[in-house]
Design a protein around this motif. Structure first.
Motif, PDB file in Angstrom:
ATOM      1  N   LEU A 119       0.810  -1.212   0.000  1.00 16.78           N
ATOM      2  CA  LEU A 119       0.000   0.000   0.000  1.00 16.78           C
ATOM      3  C   LEU A 119       0.849   1.270   0.000  1.00 16.78           C
ATOM      4  CD1 LEU A 119      -2.762  -1.075   2.554  1.00 16.78           C
ATOM      5  CD2 LEU A 119      -3.050  -0.774   0.087  1.00 16.78           C
ATOM      6  N   GLN A 120       2.052   1.160   0.579  1.00 18.62           N
ATOM      7  CA  GLN A 120       2.911   2.341   0.714  1.00 18.62           C
ATOM      8  C   GLN A 120       3.844   2.532  -0.479  1.00 18.62           C
ATOM      9  OE1 GLN A 120       4.954   1.817   4.420  1.00 18.62           O
ATOM     10  NE2 GLN A 120       3.059   1.768   5.637  1.00 18.62           N
ATOM     11  N   ARG A 121       4.346   1.447  -1.005  1.00 20.44           N
ATOM     12  CA  ARG A 121       5.330   1.510  -2.081  1.00 20.44           C
ATOM     13  C   ARG A 121       4.653   1.862  -3.416  1.00 20.44           C
ATOM     14  NH1 ARG A 121      10.539   2.366  -3.821  1.00 20.44           N
ATOM     15  NH2 ARG A 121      11.094   0.953  -5.524  1.00 20.44           N
ATOM     16  N   LYS A 122       5.225   2.809  -4.132  1.00 17.63           N
ATOM     17  CA  LYS A 122       4.674   3.193  -5.430  1.00 17.63           C
ATOM     18  C   LYS A 122       5.634   2.838  -6.557  1.00 17.63           C
ATOM     19  CE  LYS A 122       1.647   6.921  -3.897  1.00 17.63           C
ATOM     20  NZ  LYS A 122       1.252   8.353  -4.052  1.00 17.63           N
ATOM     21  N   ALA A 123       5.051   2.421  -7.659  1.00 24.38           N
ATOM     22  CA  ALA A 123       5.802   2.161  -8.893  1.00 24.38           C
ATOM     23  C   ALA A 123       4.957   2.678 -10.049  1.00 24.38           C
ATOM     24  CB  ALA A 123       6.076   0.669  -9.055  1.00 24.38           C
ATOM     25  N   PHE A 124       5.589   3.365 -10.945  1.00 24.30           N
ATOM     26  CA  PHE A 124       4.854   3.976 -12.055  1.00 24.30           C
ATOM     27  C   PHE A 124       3.732   4.883 -11.531  1.00 24.30           C
ATOM     28  CE2 PHE A 124       6.399  -0.229 -13.347  1.00 24.30           C
ATOM     29  CZ  PHE A 124       7.305   0.140 -14.341  1.00 24.30           C
ATOM     30  N   GLU A 125       4.053   5.555 -10.386  1.00 20.74           N
ATOM     31  CA  GLU A 125       3.156   6.520  -9.753  1.00 20.74           C
ATOM     32  C   GLU A 125       1.864   5.894  -9.229  1.00 20.74           C
ATOM     33  OE1 GLU A 125       2.547   9.737 -12.459  1.00 20.74           O
ATOM     34  OE2 GLU A 125       4.650  10.401 -12.344  1.00 20.74           O
ATOM     35  N   ARG A 126       1.915   4.598  -8.951  1.00 21.89           N
ATOM     36  CA  ARG A 126       0.754   3.891  -8.396  1.00 21.89           C
ATOM     37  C   ARG A 126       1.230   2.984  -7.255  1.00 21.89           C
ATOM     38  NH1 ARG A 126      -1.292   0.605 -13.419  1.00 21.89           N
ATOM     39  NH2 ARG A 126      -2.805  -0.187 -11.900  1.00 21.89           N
ATOM     40  N   PRO A 127       0.423   2.782  -6.209  1.00 24.28           N
ATOM     41  CA  PRO A 127       0.782   1.803  -5.181  1.00 24.28           C
ATOM     42  C   PRO A 127       0.912   0.428  -5.832  1.00 24.28           C
ATOM     43  CG  PRO A 127      -1.071   3.151  -4.469  1.00 24.28           C
ATOM     44  CD  PRO A 127      -0.868   3.444  -5.923  1.00 24.28           C
ATOM     45  N   ILE A 128       1.908  -0.332  -5.424  1.00 23.07           N
ATOM     46  CA  ILE A 128       2.085  -1.638  -6.066  1.00 23.07           C
ATOM     47  C   ILE A 128       0.925  -2.578  -5.764  1.00 23.07           C
ATOM     48  CG2 ILE A 128       4.605  -1.421  -6.125  1.00 23.07           C
ATOM     49  CD1 ILE A 128       4.726  -3.414  -3.795  1.00 23.07           C
ATOM     50  N   ALA A 129       0.089  -2.229  -4.765  1.00 21.76           N
ATOM     51  CA  ALA A 129      -1.118  -3.016  -4.495  1.00 21.76           C
ATOM     52  C   ALA A 129      -2.089  -2.971  -5.677  1.00 21.76           C
ATOM     53  CB  ALA A 129      -1.816  -2.509  -3.236  1.00 21.76           C
ATOM     54  N   ASP A 130      -1.914  -2.014  -6.568  1.00 21.08           N
ATOM     55  CA  ASP A 130      -2.766  -1.920  -7.750  1.00 21.08           C
ATOM     56  C   ASP A 130      -2.455  -3.003  -8.785  1.00 21.08           C
ATOM     57  OD1 ASP A 130      -4.225   0.199  -6.880  1.00 21.08           O
ATOM     58  OD2 ASP A 130      -3.207   1.713  -8.082  1.00 21.08           O
ATOM     59  N   PHE A 131      -1.278  -3.605  -8.677  1.00 19.50           N
ATOM     60  CA  PHE A 131      -0.839  -4.546  -9.702  1.00 19.50           C
ATOM     61  C   PHE A 131      -1.283  -5.969  -9.362  1.00 19.50           C
ATOM     62  CE2 PHE A 131       2.129  -0.975  -9.902  1.00 19.50           C
ATOM     63  CZ  PHE A 131       1.994  -0.619 -11.241  1.00 19.50           C
ATOM     64  N   GLN A 132      -1.774  -6.658 -10.377  1.00 17.52           N
ATOM     65  CA  GLN A 132      -2.332  -7.993 -10.157  1.00 17.52           C
ATOM     66  C   GLN A 132      -1.314  -8.981  -9.618  1.00 17.52           C
ATOM     67  OE1 GLN A 132      -4.334  -9.285 -13.719  1.00 17.52           O
ATOM     68  NE2 GLN A 132      -5.863  -7.662 -13.629  1.00 17.52           N
ATOM     69  N   MET A 133      -0.061  -8.838 -10.017  1.00 17.09           N
ATOM     70  CA  MET A 133       0.954  -9.752  -9.516  1.00 17.09           C
ATOM     71  C   MET A 133       1.097  -9.645  -8.004  1.00 17.09           C
ATOM     72  SD  MET A 133       3.032 -12.148 -10.356  1.00 17.09           S
ATOM     73  CE  MET A 133       3.312 -11.986 -12.124  1.00 17.09           C
ATOM     74  N   VAL A 134       1.038  -8.434  -7.477  1.00 16.36           N
ATOM     75  CA  VAL A 134       1.119  -8.230  -6.031  1.00 16.36           C
ATOM     76  C   VAL A 134      -0.162  -8.719  -5.363  1.00 16.36           C
ATOM     77  CG1 VAL A 134       1.320  -6.506  -4.202  1.00 16.36           C
ATOM     78  CG2 VAL A 134       2.747  -6.330  -6.251  1.00 16.36           C
ATOM     79  N   GLN A 135      -1.301  -8.458  -5.977  1.00 14.38           N
ATOM     80  CA  GLN A 135      -2.576  -8.934  -5.436  1.00 14.38           C
ATOM     81  C   GLN A 135      -2.579 -10.455  -5.316  1.00 14.38           C
ATOM     82  OE1 GLN A 135      -5.450  -7.304  -8.160  1.00 14.38           O
ATOM     83  NE2 GLN A 135      -4.953  -5.178  -7.617  1.00 14.38           N
ATOM     84  N   GLN A 136      -1.994 -11.115  -6.293  1.00 15.51           N
ATOM     85  CA  GLN A 136      -1.903 -12.572  -6.247  1.00 15.51           C
ATOM     86  C   GLN A 136      -1.050 -13.031  -5.075  1.00 15.51           C
ATOM     87  OE1 GLN A 136      -0.885 -14.450  -9.998  1.00 15.51           O
ATOM     88  NE2 GLN A 136       0.105 -16.159  -8.950  1.00 15.51           N
ATOM     89  N   LYS A 137       0.048 -12.347  -4.839  1.00 17.68           N
ATOM     90  CA  LYS A 137       0.917 -12.704  -3.704  1.00 17.68           C
ATOM     91  C   LYS A 137       0.175 -12.519  -2.382  1.00 17.68           C
ATOM     92  CE  LYS A 137       5.201 -11.322  -6.076  1.00 17.68           C
ATOM     93  NZ  LYS A 137       5.608 -12.696  -6.393  1.00 17.68           N
TER      94      LYS A 137
END
Length: 400
Positions: free
Chosen positions: A277-295
């Motif tokens: 929730l805190q870490r951003k990549a490509f100006e978005r929280p990495i929680a937005d990415f499906q790969m992280v959601q899967q983890k």
């Protein structure tokens, strides 16, 4: 019939409101007295006296010892709750308690009333620390292979031998020692082993502190017995039955180890969620990415299945349903420790470069798990044990 169980009502978890109150209390203790000392304690390979004193004041050292002997009289599930919550912060400290509990349980179950009255109050108060010395250089998983000997001389036994990988081995005031009182029977190698409660001052020598991959604050040591004289009344249970007592002690400890793994998985899962929730990549929280959601979802699944399996096994133990418990404990132990490892590794991956730094605490959790997968019966042994016990206890057939 719900093979191998007799009915679905055997799939129950006996958690109560009292267990939740205990969990909250232990969490408060862990975050206040353990968390600030973890890094320093792991580096210096020891525990702060203040934390041990506070644990003693809370009654954690005598948690499942009856009140008549100075303990809290808590049930088995309370041990699991306590172990999980402490392991969430500092697994080394939970291991200190685990082995101490093993000694207290052995004295309570196998000791004479005189021995209980003499030793249990000091054990329950935490004034005296316990250890459990069974493993030897040539006898780990093969408990029947121990070579230490105990010779009866008048009103005492004289013990000689060498024990290795003994938790609390260099700091315990009292130790459970297993030794042979008669040579092994080729047809029944387990016969002839006896169990003793031995005071350190009677001549137990620490040969070395053993450096381990994980649990670095835990005191793992090699000890030597050279003509250690032990009063006959400190023989626990019947002479020659120590193998069965030791195995029963490991059965008792096994699900507590599983709870340790659940605590580690909980810690890693919390780190994974917060960081995503805190870490951003490509100006978005990495929680937005499906790969992280899967983890996250896979880790939640591993965490919850481990917790349910662990507390189910603990409920079986509490109900004294030992046929079912023996299988469930083995399943819980290898599943929970390996599931926790998966959660930690997913978190490390999500953390990217930070995941391999020491500062996150993830690498410590990963190292600690290597010990959990090894002690109280290695995971390979648990897989074999679960299958063999299933065939024997539910089909009446001995295999292997």
């Amino acid at each position: 019939m719900v093979f191998p169980l007799k009915s679905l009502d055997q799939i129950q978890i006996g958690i109560t409101e009292d267990h939740e109150l205990l969990r909250q209390s232990v969490r408060e203790f862990s975050e206040k007295f353990l968390l600030p000392n973890v890094d320093k304690g792991e580096k210096e390979k020891d525990f702060p006296e203040e934390a041990k004193k506070q644990a003693a004041d809370m009654g954690l050292f005598g948690l499942d010892i009856p009140s008549e002997y100075g303990g809290q009289g808590a049930d088995y599930l309370s041990l699991l709750v306590t172990s999980e919550e402490i392991s969430r912060i500092w697994t080394s400290f939970s291991t200190l308690l685990l082995v101490h509990w093993m000694l207290g349980r052995a004295v309570l179950k196998y000791g004479s009333e005189e021995v209980k009255r003499k030793y249990l109050p000091e054990i329950a108060s935490g004034k005296k620390l316990g250890g459990f010395a069974n493993t030897e250089p040539e006898a780990g998983s093969d408990v029947a292979g121990i070579k230490s000997v105990a010779k009866k001389v008048n009103d005492h036994y004289v013990l000689n031998g060498r024990k290795i990988f003994i938790t609390n081995g260099d700091i315990a005031d009292y130790l459970i020692i297993t030794a042979r009182t008669s040579p092994p029977d080729p047809k029944a190698r387990w016969k002839g082993i006896s169990m003793f409660l031995v005071e350190r001052d009677w001549g137990i020598k620490t040969m070395s502190r053993i450096e381990t991959t994980g649990l670095r604050a835990s005191h793992t040591a090699e000890i030597v017995l050279e003509d250690v004289s032990v009063p006959s009344e400190n023989l626990l249970g019947e002479e020659g039955m120590g193998f069965k007592y030791a195995v029963e002690s490991f059965d008792y400890a096994r699900t507590i180890v599983s709870a340790q793994a659940v605590g580690i998985a909980q810690s890693a899962f919390e780190k994974l969620v917060e960081y995503s929730l805190q870490r951003k990549a490509f100006e978005r929280p990495i929680a937005d990415f499906q790969m992280v959601q899967q983890k996250v979802s896979e880790s939640l699944s591993d965490l919850m299945t481990s917790r349910l399996l662990t507390y189910w096994a603990g409920t079986l133990y509490q109900k004294e349903m030992m046929d079912e418990y023996i299988v469930a404990a083995s399943l819980a132990k290898f599943h929970s420790t390996e599931a926790a490892e998966r959660v930690v590794l997913r978190a490390m991956t999500a953390f990217g470069g930070y995941g391999v730094t020491v500062s996150t605490g993830l690498e410590r959790l990963l190292r600690d798990l290597q010990i959990l997968k090894t002690y109280e019966g290695t995971n390979d042994i648990q897989r074999i044990s679960a299958a063999r016990q299933l065939f024997y206890r539910f089909k009446g057939v001995k295999v292997g």
